[in-house]
Design a protein around this motif. Structure first.
Motif, PDB file in Angstrom:
ATOM      1  N   ASN A   1      17.351  44.715 -45.970  1.00 47.42           N
ATOM      2  CA  ASN A   1      17.669  46.133 -45.779  1.00 47.42           C
ATOM      3  C   ASN A   1      16.935  46.713 -44.573  1.00 47.42           C
ATOM      4  O   ASN A   1      17.491  47.505 -43.802  1.00 47.42           O
ATOM      5  CB  ASN A   1      17.320  46.934 -47.041  1.00 47.42           C
ATOM      6  CG  ASN A   1      18.242  46.552 -48.191  1.00 47.42           C
ATOM      7  OD1 ASN A   1      19.367  46.096 -47.976  1.00 47.42           O
ATOM      8  ND2 ASN A   1      17.749  46.719 -49.415  1.00 47.42           N
ATOM      9  N   MET A   2      15.688  46.327 -44.436  1.00 44.26           N
ATOM     10  CA  MET A   2      14.885  46.830 -43.309  1.00 44.26           C
ATOM     11  C   MET A   2      15.461  46.364 -41.973  1.00 44.26           C
ATOM     12  O   MET A   2      15.590  47.150 -41.025  1.00 44.26           O
ATOM     13  CB  MET A   2      13.434  46.344 -43.468  1.00 44.26           C
ATOM     14  CG  MET A   2      12.455  46.970 -42.475  1.00 44.26           C
ATOM     15  SD  MET A   2      12.301  46.071 -40.948  1.00 44.26           S
ATOM     16  CE  MET A   2      11.396  44.648 -41.508  1.00 44.26           C
ATOM     17  N   VAL A   3      15.838  45.078 -41.889  1.00 43.11           N
ATOM     18  CA  VAL A   3      16.393  44.524 -40.640  1.00 43.11           C
ATOM     19  C   VAL A   3      17.753  45.148 -40.342  1.00 43.11           C
ATOM     20  O   VAL A   3      18.071  45.458 -39.195  1.00 43.11           O
ATOM     21  CB  VAL A   3      16.485  42.977 -40.709  1.00 43.11           C
ATOM     22  CG1 VAL A   3      17.215  42.413 -39.497  1.00 43.11           C
ATOM     23  CG2 VAL A   3      15.096  42.372 -40.819  1.00 43.11           C
ATOM     24  N   LYS A   4      18.560  45.378 -41.388  1.00 40.21           N
ATOM     25  CA  LYS A   4      19.887  45.989 -41.194  1.00 40.21           C
ATOM     26  C   LYS A   4      19.765  47.396 -40.614  1.00 40.21           C
ATOM     27  O   LYS A   4      20.619  47.849 -39.847  1.00 40.21           O
ATOM     28  CB  LYS A   4      20.638  46.045 -42.526  1.00 40.21           C
ATOM     29  CG  LYS A   4      21.473  44.802 -42.801  1.00 40.21           C
ATOM     30  CD  LYS A   4      22.407  45.027 -43.974  1.00 40.21           C
ATOM     31  CE  LYS A   4      23.418  43.870 -44.069  1.00 40.21           C
ATOM     32  NZ  LYS A   4      24.318  44.028 -45.219  1.00 40.21           N
ATOM     33  N   SER A   5      18.684  48.083 -40.995  1.00 41.72           N
ATOM     34  CA  SER A   5      18.506  49.462 -40.516  1.00 41.72           C
ATOM     35  C   SER A   5      18.065  49.508 -39.056  1.00 41.72           C
ATOM     36  O   SER A   5      18.115  50.563 -38.413  1.00 41.72           O
ATOM     37  CB  SER A   5      17.471  50.191 -41.377  1.00 41.72           C
ATOM     38  OG  SER A   5      16.192  49.611 -41.188  1.00 41.72           O
ATOM     39  N   LEU A   6      17.616  48.366 -38.528  1.00 41.47           N
ATOM     40  CA  LEU A   6      17.145  48.335 -37.136  1.00 41.47           C
ATOM     41  C   LEU A   6      18.332  48.255 -36.182  1.00 41.47           C
ATOM     42  O   LEU A   6      19.340  47.615 -36.485  1.00 41.47           O
ATOM     43  CB  LEU A   6      16.227  47.118 -36.906  1.00 41.47           C
ATOM     44  CG  LEU A   6      14.908  47.104 -37.662  1.00 41.47           C
ATOM     45  CD1 LEU A   6      14.211  45.768 -37.452  1.00 41.47           C
ATOM     46  CD2 LEU A   6      13.994  48.231 -37.190  1.00 41.47           C
ATOM     47  N   PRO A   7      18.232  48.839 -34.988  1.00 37.22           N
ATOM     48  CA  PRO A   7      19.323  48.727 -34.006  1.00 37.22           C
ATOM     49  C   PRO A   7      19.458  47.274 -33.538  1.00 37.22           C
ATOM     50  O   PRO A   7      18.497  46.687 -33.058  1.00 37.22           O
ATOM     51  CB  PRO A   7      18.874  49.644 -32.853  1.00 37.22           C
ATOM     52  CG  PRO A   7      17.412  49.857 -33.053  1.00 37.22           C
ATOM     53  CD  PRO A   7      17.138  49.707 -34.502  1.00 37.22           C
ATOM     54  N   GLY A   8      20.637  46.700 -33.724  1.00 36.71           N
ATOM     55  CA  GLY A   8      20.838  45.314 -33.287  1.00 36.71           C
ATOM     56  C   GLY A   8      20.765  44.311 -34.414  1.00 36.71           C
ATOM     57  O   GLY A   8      21.154  43.152 -34.255  1.00 36.71           O
ATOM     58  N   GLY A   9      20.246  44.715 -35.586  1.00 35.75           N
ATOM     59  CA  GLY A   9      20.166  43.796 -36.725  1.00 35.75           C
ATOM     60  C   GLY A   9      19.340  42.570 -36.392  1.00 35.75           C
ATOM     61  O   GLY A   9      18.155  42.690 -36.061  1.00 35.75           O
ATOM     62  N   LEU A  10      19.961  41.394 -36.460  1.00 31.00           N
ATOM     63  CA  LEU A  10      19.244  40.142 -36.174  1.00 31.00           C
ATOM     64  C   LEU A  10      18.768  40.084 -34.731  1.00 31.00           C
ATOM     65  O   LEU A  10      17.813  39.367 -34.415  1.00 31.00           O
ATOM     66  CB  LEU A  10      20.154  38.924 -36.456  1.00 31.00           C
ATOM     67  CG  LEU A  10      20.379  38.578 -37.927  1.00 31.00           C
ATOM     68  CD1 LEU A  10      21.442  37.502 -38.060  1.00 31.00           C
ATOM     69  CD2 LEU A  10      19.087  38.125 -38.603  1.00 31.00           C
ATOM     70  N   ASP A  11      19.435  40.829 -33.858  1.00 34.81           N
ATOM     71  CA  ASP A  11      19.041  40.827 -32.447  1.00 34.81           C
ATOM     72  C   ASP A  11      18.090  41.977 -32.119  1.00 34.81           C
ATOM     73  O   ASP A  11      17.852  42.276 -30.943  1.00 34.81           O
ATOM     74  CB  ASP A  11      20.287  40.912 -31.550  1.00 34.81           C
ATOM     75  CG  ASP A  11      21.166  39.671 -31.702  1.00 34.81           C
ATOM     76  OD1 ASP A  11      20.603  38.555 -31.645  1.00 34.81           O
ATOM     77  OD2 ASP A  11      22.390  39.808 -31.895  1.00 34.81           O
ATOM     78  N   ALA A  12      17.557  42.610 -33.150  1.00 36.07           N
ATOM     79  CA  ALA A  12      16.588  43.693 -32.935  1.00 36.07           C
ATOM     80  C   ALA A  12      15.355  43.138 -32.228  1.00 36.07           C
ATOM     81  O   ALA A  12      14.958  41.992 -32.430  1.00 36.07           O
ATOM     82  CB  ALA A  12      16.189  44.311 -34.267  1.00 36.07           C
ATOM     83  N   VAL A  13      14.747  43.989 -31.413  1.00 36.55           N
ATOM     84  CA  VAL A  13      13.621  43.543 -30.570  1.00 36.55           C
ATOM     85  C   VAL A  13      12.353  43.376 -31.397  1.00 36.55           C
ATOM     86  O   VAL A  13      12.032  44.203 -32.242  1.00 36.55           O
ATOM     87  CB  VAL A  13      13.374  44.567 -29.433  1.00 36.55           C
ATOM     88  CG1 VAL A  13      12.122  44.214 -28.633  1.00 36.55           C
ATOM     89  CG2 VAL A  13      14.586  44.625 -28.512  1.00 36.55           C
ATOM     90  N   VAL A  14      11.647  42.273 -31.119  1.00 36.47           N
ATOM     91  CA  VAL A  14      10.295  42.064 -31.655  1.00 36.47           C
ATOM     92  C   VAL A  14       9.359  42.158 -30.457  1.00 36.47           C
ATOM     93  O   VAL A  14       9.533  41.435 -29.480  1.00 36.47           O
ATOM     94  CB  VAL A  14      10.161  40.674 -32.323  1.00 36.47           C
ATOM     95  CG1 VAL A  14       8.741  40.464 -32.827  1.00 36.47           C
ATOM     96  CG2 VAL A  14      11.163  40.523 -33.449  1.00 36.47           C
ATOM     97  N   THR A  15       8.396  43.096 -30.506  1.00 36.59           N
ATOM     98  CA  THR A  15       7.472  43.245 -29.372  1.00 36.59           C
ATOM     99  C   THR A  15       6.432  42.134 -29.405  1.00 36.59           C
ATOM    100  O   THR A  15       6.381  41.347 -30.344  1.00 36.59           O
ATOM    101  CB  THR A  15       6.767  44.616 -29.413  1.00 36.59           C
ATOM    102  OG1 THR A  15       6.077  44.726 -30.663  1.00 36.59           O
ATOM    103  CG2 THR A  15       7.752  45.748 -29.278  1.00 36.59           C
TER     104      THR A  15
END
Length: 1461
Positions: free
Chosen positions: A1341-1355
């Motif tokens: 759920n947390m990842v789905k809420s991020l822009p891009g989902g699986l491709d969301a940026v990790v700093t």
């Protein structure tokens, strides 16, 4: 020839019948009297003074400047000496035209020169001994000299001698000079009142000179020492015996300190309400910039003396006819006759060169000093700004550490370089205009063709310079990206090795490196073109000019014009070359909405109060905003709405007041590069009793005892690597030690085991803090400590769920209380029992904690011995390196050969050929012009000859060879850089894990950053410049010797002087460069540390202390750079003066013994070339020596042994689905970290069935983590074996073994990129598989809420997720791998109990069919395991099911469980 004072060829010379003063010879004799008087008076005083000088006189005694008009006196005396030289020369030239020797023509002038020299030496000694009464002798001397010269001038006027006669002009100038010196002396009497007054004035030396720590004496020494850097002699010579250290260079003078200049710049900003930064800089530092520009203009104008003198000397040599003897009665010489003498011109050329080089070096020094002052001021301004930065600026990436480092390390230095170029930019038009005028005077219209060539090619040069800057910026971007990736690899090297992902990340770095190399190729190409243009433009200009002259002019080209023009072209090219470089409550929050700068509220509707003198606990699940709440209270978050009140003061008032100062321990431990003691006391006064109480409360004493220098051991990047727990406890100790009202502790137990946590809670928090009645805000996941809290704040999803005492929550929210109760698993009375039980065993346990994580004490002792041996070796090595008068030729050879033998041969051959052709061009020009001189036929005969064709061919060949040489040097450097980096990366990435444990990360990273940058961009141009300047000097000396063999005789002493100058300079320069580098690193670290620890610094209210530290570090770095600059000036002044001596020697020997005016002109031209390039030989040699240190450091890493990746089995022999079952047999296993260390596992035997859940527990240092590493062959298995599904893991290739197992480490590691990349860097899995893994880890759920989902940026480092979330990502990563064996190495240490329960459930369900080996941090996590192994000192003590082990009440496991219930 007869010798007589008045000559023997004129009887009337001794006639005084018309009056004594009417006799010229008598008047000349009268002029001797003042000089003899001064010598007679001063010599005894000087000898007595020197004889009585004590060797114990303090260092600054001879630099005191007491007397007014000091600099004016020195300038007037130097002018007087120059006029005396002219007078001597005029007398000697006049005398040579007489029939007999007339000593009166030059002897008084010689005595005057000696007297003026004595006067300034005498003055210097009187001044330094502070005895002004002795200046009376000088006062009398100036009066007498003024009177006698005035009599002589009157005599000339009576005799009708006019201004056209040189002697009249010289006498008139001397009268003025003596009068001015007399006025200076009167001024000293009036100001200092040392004679004729009752009360003499007492003057103290400058404040800096009273401080014996100030050793930079340039602002305080006399003018001669200033101009020649004579005061540097002591330091540079002493460097040969003893290395220069920070003590030797001392402190900066007050006027140059960062604080002084910061105040100056700040005042300029405040006075002028304008935003023009350049205007403000000029306002603050305008005077030195103007002075530097004046020096530069004078130097440039004097530079034209070279071509003018060459022209006149060659012309005079050609027109040399028998000197006609003059009438003895007419002994006066006109200025024109005087300047027509070739020897006079040679001396004038020598003096002009000395003056020009002195002014030029003075200009350089003033500019660099101004640049250093500006840099200090800017660094202070930047630091002040950083201290005021919002934490959200950093956390949201608006301002990164990279940007801060870039500002500090690069931008401020570029401003210094800009200031250095400013005088050059202003002087450029003057040089060009003057040069073109002179060229036109000699060569008429054809000169304009040559000038046009230079001016037309200048835009191309400028274009190349801009492209070079673009290429450098592009290279820097790729270099930063490569460093970022390398840094991530080094930080996560353990994970990469355990997952066998080295090749993926290595390939990623290599890809970035390839882009960087492409950019470097562009950079190298433009560098080559820039070097080519600078070398080819003079050749092209000369070719165009002389060929045009040959075909358009009616006159023939003569040597005088040809070589003067050549010299001018060299001057003209220099400025154009520069184009290419160019309640009683402590805290209360009302209606608070806080954000990290995105505009979206991270914390919402916060209404809390924190009671004074009590313990408040903040609890909640991972990512609910506990740490954010602390930071919001501290003012580190952006306040969208509401207020933070600090005991009726708003947070804004708090920042200005130290009344409610805060002690703070961050969740992520932050340490200074300092000793353990300095990290704990953190600037507070040292209190031994308090210090001991704090170290005991944090269980630090046993750890301190293990460190090589106890609590004086340096920690952090430059020191010993501490474990996470040790770092955490030092940070907590810092917070406890501070005598502050409020203490903030952000999850202090996260990296501590149960015993250390309990001890810290009991002794540190409940006893130490509560006894002092200090207000404590504690963020924690350890709910078993809730009964001790006076006030509890429960957080959920960024808002406060509940607030109150534990009883309040029990009555108001029964469900929450019951939830906590089940998570606690512990009663208050049991906690008290544990603290008494574990107290006795605690010290024994902590004593075994290692300097490097998870190694036995025995190993530590071995390591200590090894480290001592290594340190001894290092000391011996450094001692040997200090005796470095030799170049590191072996390292040079390794570097040159790494570029390939073919390119090396091509470089050497093309260089030699190029310089041979350049010499041939000049020699052919000499022959051509000499033939013209000897021809009597019409010049059209010459035009039909082949001379122009040969000259054109040679010039064309020279231009082509310029391009080839510049390209080969850059290409060779690029190839070498490519090979060196490739070898280094592969060597490091395949290195054993032990290497990374024992080598500081910063040290390894330095090889990839600073050292690689030196190899990439600095060595090739230095090498090119060194070879070019060396070959130019050698060809020049060869040509002069060919023209005049007698020059070789004079060259011997000059060569000896040059040898000693370069020998002493290289050693001192290397020391000073190392000091400059070593002092810059702490400054950069301090900026980085400040940015990382802003919250802590501001919480402690320690901004002023850190600001003061920054000023000290800036001044230390600036003094090192200032001394390095002064050393460079010291070298350049000496090599320039040597060059001037070479010019004088070449001129005199050529005039005396030469027979060919063409060769004379050629010799003088080359002598001037030597002046320009001599110091570059030494400078480049010193630079190359330092730069080769980078190659040496990289080579030391290349000698490291790699891990053995090969196995006895081929990868194809290993079944595709191995290990399928997950059966593990451990048979008599013995493990050690290195061959020379004692074993950490001793004859371990165990059997794990397929699919079993196994828990391994034991105290710190028992060997449980070593066992987990043994599964991956990260440690040396020297006896026994581990068999997994029937295959001995020692037979498997390392990559195959590691790629088939999974592990979750204690420290959750994420890499910058996307979530997809972090879960599956090999890109083998489908999206469904990844979503499944995230769902299992409760992250979907947390990842789905991020822009891009699986491709969301990790700093970088996964900083945009909480520690608990990162650990869950690591769990998902392990699930994705689908390995039948999972190792969990204390994976629940950093997360709260709720997240831990999630993890445990996942292990039981998702990993139900897999073999799971858990290294337990909290024993209750393995109570449901199928098998428990208890370890101690590398042995298995208990091995059974949890039920059976618990039934043994006296067993170790049972005692662990009782302690952790």
């Amino acid at each position: 020839m007869k010798v007589a004072f008045c000559g023997s060829d004129n009887a009337s010379a001794y006639d005084i019948s018309a009056g004594v003063l009417k006799n010229v010879c008598f008047v000349d004799a009268l002029n001797l009297v003042p000089h003899v008087f001064l010598l007679f008076i001063t010599f005894p005083i000087l000898f007595i003074g020197w004889g009585s000088q004590s060797s114990k006189v303090q260092i600054h005694h001879n630099t005191w400047l007491h007397f007014p008009g000091h600099s004016l006196r020195w300038i007037l005396t130097f002018t007087l000496l120059f006029v005396h030289v002219c007078e001597i020369a005029e007398g000697i030239v006049s005398d040579t035209q007489m029939n007999s020797r007339h000593l009166h023509l030059f002897l008084p002038a010689i005595m005057g020169f000696v007297a003026a020299t004595t006067a300034i030496v005498y003055y210097h000694n009187i001044e330094t001994s502070n005895f002004p009464k002795l200046l009376l002798a000088l006062f009398l001397y100036w009066i007498m000299a003024f009177v006698t010269k005035t009599i002589k001038l009157i005599r000339y006027c009576e005799d009708g001698v006019s201004f056209s006669q040189l002697r009249f002009c010289i006498t008139g100038i001397m009268v003025i000079l003596y009068g001015l010196l007399m006025a200076v002396e009167i001024n000293v009497i009036l100001v200092r009142r040392y004679v004729f007054f009752m009360n003499p004035q007492k003057v103290k030396p400058p404040e800096d000179l009273q401080d014996l720590g100030v050793r930079f004496l340039q602002p305080f020494v006399n003018l001669l020492s200033k101009a020649t850097y004579w005061w540097m002699n002591t330091l540079i010579i002493s460097a040969h015996k003893k290395p220069i250290d920070l003590k030797a260079i001392g402190k900066l003078p007050i006027a140059m300190r960062a604080l002084t200049n910061y105040v100056c710049l700040k005042e300029a900003y405040e006075e002028q309400k304008v935003t023009n930064d350049i205007y403000i800089t000029v306002l603050a530092f305008g005077r030195p910039i103007l002075l530097s520009s004046t020096f530069r203009y004078l130097a440039d104008l004097l530079g034209f003396a070279g071509p003018l003198c060459i022209s006149r000397i060659v012309q005079g040599f050609q027109n040399d006819t028998a000197a006609t003897k003059k009438d003895p009665s007419d002994s006066y010489l006109s200025s024109q006759d005087f300047l027509g003498n070739v020897y006079v011109l040679a001396v004038l050329l020598f003096l002009a060169l000395i003056l020009q080089r002195t002014f030029l070096q003075a200009s350089y020094y003033v500019t660099i000093e101004t640049g250093i002052n500006l840099r200090g001021a800017l660094l202070a301004m930047i630091y002040n700004k950083i201290l005021r930065l919002s934490t959200s600026n950093l956390s949201m990436g608006e301002m990164t550490l990279g940007q801060i480092n870039n500002l500090v390390a690069i931008e401020t230095n570029q401003l210094m370089w800009f200031l250095f170029l400013c005088p050059n930019l202003w002087a450029m038009p003057v040089q060009i205009i003057m040069g073109v005028i002179l060229l036109y005077y000699w060569l008429r219209n054809s000169a304009l063709v040559g000038a046009a060539v230079i001016l037309l090619l200048a835009p191309i040069q400028y274009f190349i310079a801009t492209k070079l800057a673009e290429a450098q910026k592009s290279t820097l971007d790729y270099s930063t990206e490569r460093l970022k990736k390398t840094n991530e690899i080094l930080k996560g090297i353990k994970l990469l090795k355990l997952y066998a992902w080295e090749h993926i990340f290595c390939t990623s770095v290599e890809e970035t490196r390839m882009k960087e190399l492409i950019s470097l190729k562009t950079f190298a190409l433009y560098t080559s073109l820039s070097i080519f243009m600078n070398a080819a433009i003079p050749i092209a200009a000369v070719l165009a000019t002389f060929v045009t002259y040959a075909y358009t002019s009616d006159e023939t080209l003569r040597p005088a014009e040809a070589f003067a023009s050549l010299s001018l072209f060299h001057i003209l090219v220099t400025p154009l070359f520069l184009l290419s470089t160019v309640v009683r409550f402590a805290v209360k929050v009302t209606n608070g909405y806080f954000s990290w700068g995105s505009g979206l509220a991270t914390l919402s509707n916060i209404n809390i109060r924190i009671p004074t003198g009590q313990m408040t606990m903040i609890v909640g699940q991972v990512g609910c905003g506990k740490s954010s709440l602390l930071l919001a209270i501290l003012g580190e978050m952006q306040t969208l709405e509401g207020k933070v009140h600090w005991n009726k003061r708003t947070s804004q008032n708090l920042i200005k007041s130290d009344l409610y100062s805060v002690a703070y321990a961050a969740q992520k431990p932050w340490l200074l590069n300092a000793t353990v003691e300095e990290n704990i006391i953190f600037g507070s006064p040292f209190n031994k009793q308090r210090y001991k109480a704090v170290t005991d409360a944090c269980s630090l004493q046993p750890d301190i005892d293990l460190l090589p220098f106890g609590d004086q051991t340096e920690i952090g990047e430059r020191g010993i690597n501490l474990s996470g727990g040790q770092r955490q406890r030092i940070c907590v100790a810092r917070a406890l030690y501070q005598n502050t009202n409020i203490v903030f502790l952000d999850d202090p137990f996260s990296a501590l085991d149960i015993h250390l946590s309990d001890h810290l809670m009991q002794e540190g928090i409940l006893k130490f803090l509560q006894e002092d009645k200090r207000t404590l805000i504690l963020v924690t996941h350890k709910l078993q400590y809730l009964p001790h809290a006076d006030w509890i704040i429960a957080m959920k999803d960024g808002y406060v769920l509940r607030e109150g005492t534990l009883k309040d929550i029990q009555t108001k929210d029964t469900e929450l209380y019951e939830h906590w109760k089940t998570l606690m698993n512990r009663q208050d009375q049991e906690l008290e029992k544990v603290s008494t039980d574990s107290g006795a065993t605690l010290e024994r346990k902590t004593l075994r904690r290692a300097m490097y994580p998870r190694e036995s004490k025995a190993q530590l002792e071995d390591e200590d011995e090894e480290e001592e041996e290594e340190e001894d070796d290092d000391d011996n090595m450094s001692t040997a390196m200090r005796l470095r008068t030799k170049m590191p030729w072996k390292t040079c050879w390794r570097y040159l050969t790494s570029g390939g033998f073919f390119l090396l041969f091509l470089m050497i051959f093309s260089k030699l050929l190029k310089h041979s052709v350049i010499v041939a061009i000049d020699y052919w020009l000499a022959k051509w012009t000499m033939d013209n001189e000897n021809k009597t036929v019409n010049s059209t005969n010459f035009k039909s000859s082949n001379k122009v064709a040969v000259f054109s061919t040679l010039c064309g060949a020279g231009i082509i060879l310029c391009l080839i040489t510049s390209l080969t040097v850059e290409w060779m450097g690029l190839t070498a850089a490519k090979n060196v980096h490739h070898n280094l990366l592969n060597k490091i990435i395949l290195g054993p894990i032990r290497f990374f444990d024992t080598t500081p990360l910063g040290l390894i990273l330095n090889r990839f950053s600073a050292d690689t940058n030196i190899i990439d961009q600095h060595i090739p141009p230095t090498l090119e410049s060194l070879t070019r300047s060396t070959l130019l000097c050698l060809s020049a000396i060869g040509m002069i010797s060919y023209a005049t063999p007698w020059f070789l005789v004079a060259l011997v002493p000059l060569g000896v002087a040059f040898y000693f100058i370069q020998k002493y300079f290289r050693v001192a320069s290397k020391d000073l460069q190392e000091l400059d580098d070593s002092t810059q690193l702490p400054l950069l670290c301090h900026f980085s540390e400040t940015a990382e620890g802003l919250t802590t610094i501001r919480a402690f209210r320690h901004e002023a202390r850190f600001k003061q530290r920054m000023l000290e570090l800036t001044d230390t770095n600036n003094i090192a750079y200032l001394f390095l600059s002064a050393a460079n000036r010291w070298l350049e002044v000496r090599t320039d003066y040597l060059g001037a001596c070479i010019v004088l020697t070449a001129a005199v020997t050529s005039i005396t013994y030469g027979s060919d005016s063409g060769l004379l002109g050629l010799g003088l031209l080359y002598a001037l070339t030597v002046t320009n390039y001599l110091n570059w030989v030494v400078r480049n040699l010193a630079d190359l020596e330092v730069q080769m240190g980078a190659v040496k450091k990289v080579n030391s890493f290349l000698n490291m042994e790699s891990e053995n990746y090969e196995g006895t089995m081929e990868p194809s022999q290993v079944p595709e689905d191995w290990p399928q079952e997950g059966e593990i047999k451990i048979e008599d296993l013995c493990v050690r970290y290195e061959n020379n260390l004692k074993p950490v596992l001793k004859h371990v035997k165990a059997y794990i069935k397929p699919g079993q859940k196994v828990g391994i527990c034991g105290r710190t240092g028992s060997g449980k983590s070593s066992l987990s590493l043994a599964f991956f062959r990260m440690v040396d298995i020297f006896d026994g074996k581990i068999v997994i599904d029937g295959i001995d893991i020692c037979k498997l290739p390392l990559h195959t073994l590691r790629s088939r197992l999974s592990i979750i480490l204690q420290d959750p590691i994420l890499f910058s990129g996307s979530i997809r990349f972090n879960l599956d860097p090999e890109c083998k899995c489908t999206d469904d598989r990844l979503w499944e893994a995230l769902e299992i880890a409760q992250l979907k759920n947390m990842v789905k809420s991020l822009p891009g989902g699986l491709d969301a940026v990790v700093t970088e480092g996964g900083e945009n997720f909480s520690v608990g979330q990162r650990q869950l990502f690591c769990l998902a990563r392990a699930f994705v791998r689908k390995s039948s064996i999972l190792i969990m190495d204390e994976a629940t240490a950093s997360i709260d109990m709720a997240t831990e329960n999630i993890l445990q459930k996942v292990v039981m369900t998702a990993f139900a069919d897999r073999t799971v080996v858990t290294i337990a941090h909290r024993v209750h996590t393995i109570l449901t395991a199928d098998l428990v192994i208890v370890m101690k000192r590398g042995n298995i003590l208990e091995n059974d099911t949890p039920e059976n082990l618990l039934s043994q009440e006296d067993g170790i496991f049972a005692s662990f469980v009782r302690a952790d219930m």
